[in-house]
Design a protein around this motif. Sequence first.
Motif, short mmCIF file in Angstrom:
data_model
loop_
_atom_site.label_atom_id
_atom_site.label_comp_id
_atom_site.label_asym_id
_atom_site.label_seq_id
_atom_site.Cartn_x
_atom_site.Cartn_y
_atom_site.Cartn_z
N GLN A 1 1.06 -1.20 0.15
CA GLN A 1 0.13 0.04 0.10
C GLN A 1 0.92 1.41 -0.44
N LYS A 2 2.35 0.98 0.72
CA LYS A 2 2.99 2.39 0.50
C LYS A 2 3.43 2.62 -0.66
N LEU A 3 3.58 1.92 -1.80
CA LEU A 3 4.48 2.39 -3.44
C LEU A 3 3.87 2.83 -3.82
N VAL A 4 3.77 4.63 -4.45
CA VAL A 4 3.51 5.15 -5.22
C VAL A 4 2.24 4.88 -6.27
N PRO A 5 3.27 3.49 -6.73
CA PRO A 5 2.16 3.45 -8.16
C PRO A 5 0.52 2.66 -7.59
N VAL A 6 0.93 1.95 -6.36
CA VAL A 6 -0.71 1.05 -5.83
C VAL A 6 -2.12 2.02 -5.96
N ILE A 7 -2.58 1.58 -6.51
CA ILE A 7 -3.98 2.27 -5.50
C ILE A 7 -4.94 1.57 -4.41
N ALA A 8 -4.50 0.61 -5.14
CA ALA A 8 -5.47 -0.30 -3.98
C ALA A 8 -4.95 -1.36 -3.21
N VAL A 9 -5.18 -1.97 -2.14
CA VAL A 9 -4.92 -3.61 -1.93
C VAL A 9 -5.49 -4.36 -1.25
N THR A 10 -6.41 -5.47 -2.00
CA THR A 10 -6.60 -6.36 -1.10
C THR A 10 -6.60 -7.52 -0.62
N GLU A 11 -6.70 -8.29 0.09
CA GLU A 11 -6.90 -9.60 0.59
C GLU A 11 -7.89 -10.65 -0.32
N LEU A 12 -8.66 -11.37 -0.62
CA LEU A 12 -9.64 -12.02 -0.97
C LEU A 12 -9.64 -12.67 0.03
N GLU A 13 -11.38 -13.45 -0.51
CA GLU A 13 -11.82 -14.08 0.59
C GLU A 13 -11.75 -15.44 -0.13
N PRO A 14 -11.65 -16.19 1.27
CA PRO A 14 -10.77 -17.96 0.78
C PRO A 14 -11.76 -18.43 -0.18
N ASP A 15 -13.11 -18.57 -0.17
CA ASP A 15 -13.89 -18.51 -1.73
C ASP A 15 -13.82 -17.72 -2.47
N ALA A 16 -12.50 -17.00 -2.89
CA ALA A 16 -12.86 -16.55 -4.05
C ALA A 16 -12.49 -17.37 -4.95
N ILE A 17 -12.84 -16.60 -6.25
CA ILE A 17 -12.51 -17.37 -7.65
C ILE A 17 -11.55 -17.24 -8.13
N ARG A 18 -10.54 -18.83 -8.55
CA ARG A 18 -9.60 -18.62 -8.28
C ARG A 18 -9.17 -19.23 -9.57
N ARG A 19 -8.61 -19.31 -10.62
CA ARG A 19 -8.36 -19.35 -11.95
C ARG A 19 -6.70 -20.25 -12.71
N GLU A 20 -6.74 -21.32 -13.04
CA GLU A 20 -4.94 -21.23 -14.18
C GLU A 20 -4.69 -21.17 -14.84
N LEU A 21 -3.95 -21.19 -15.82
CA LEU A 21 -4.28 -21.95 -17.41
C LEU A 21 -2.78 -22.23 -17.27
N ALA A 22 -2.55 -24.26 -18.01
CA ALA A 22 -1.59 -24.56 -18.17
C ALA A 22 -1.82 -25.15 -19.76
N LEU A 23 -0.59 -25.09 -20.27
CA LEU A 23 0.22 -25.94 -21.57
C LEU A 23 0.45 -27.12 -21.15
N ILE A 24 0.15 -27.95 -21.33
CA ILE A 24 1.34 -29.25 -20.73
C ILE A 24 1.44 -30.00 -22.48
N LYS A 25 2.53 -30.01 -22.78
CA LYS A 25 2.89 -30.73 -23.88
C LYS A 25 3.48 -32.22 -23.69
N VAL A 26 2.77 -33.19 -24.23
CA VAL A 26 2.82 -34.87 -23.93
C VAL A 26 3.87 -35.61 -25.21
N ASP A 27 3.94 -36.41 -24.90
CA ASP A 27 5.05 -37.10 -25.70
C ASP A 27 3.66 -37.88 -26.85
N GLY A 28 4.13 -37.91 -28.51
CA GLY A 28 2.75 -37.78 -29.27
C GLY A 28 2.20 -38.98 -29.63
#
Length: 196
Positions: free
Chosen positions: A102-129
């Motif tokens: 929060q002290k950093l000048v370019p930071v406008i706001a900081v929030t800790e998300l609730e434990p049930d917040a929507i969290r998603r990740e994308l993965a690319l997995i290359k395997v043997d063909g």
Amino acid sequence: MSGGLDGPAPEERPTPDGRRNSQGIRIDPEAEAEPEARRVVLSALVKHEPGVLASVSGLFRRRQFNIESLTVGPTTDQDRARITLEIEEPDPGIEQAKKQLQKLVPVIAVTELEPDAIRRELALIKVDGSAPDQVGAVAEMYDGKTVDVSQESVTVEITGSEQKIDAAIETFGRFGIHEIVRTGTAALERGTRRTT
């Protein structure tokens, strides 16, 4: 007269718990115990300008906070970007991270998300063909899709929670994994709750 002191022999005397520090002072084991760390997602709304990511990552490097994942992207306001950080720290460390951010000048706001917040990740997995049909079937099982096929390899895209991605990677391991890339967590609060 025996010449010794009254009381139990030295080996029968109770031994206090806890170690001594470098000054020889005994440390209470309960006071020494470190609080349990927990994994949280911090969302920082920042000015969309060069050098902001370097400022944030530099802060975490100086304070020795361990970043589990970090994503950056634009928002609906072209002058602002959102940095999503996943860290694992005890509660005092989490509060310290939020205050320092929060002290950093370019930071406008900081929030800790609730434990049930929507969290998603994308993965690319290359395997043997060698078995593209089987790879495709496993990708469908995880609601993923095949994005590239060659004689040597098959690359699939999986989106979901960290646990789902971990499970998919373990399953794809049977085909022989060549490469993996993961985006890190993107997260938003559920329902009408605003993320920042």
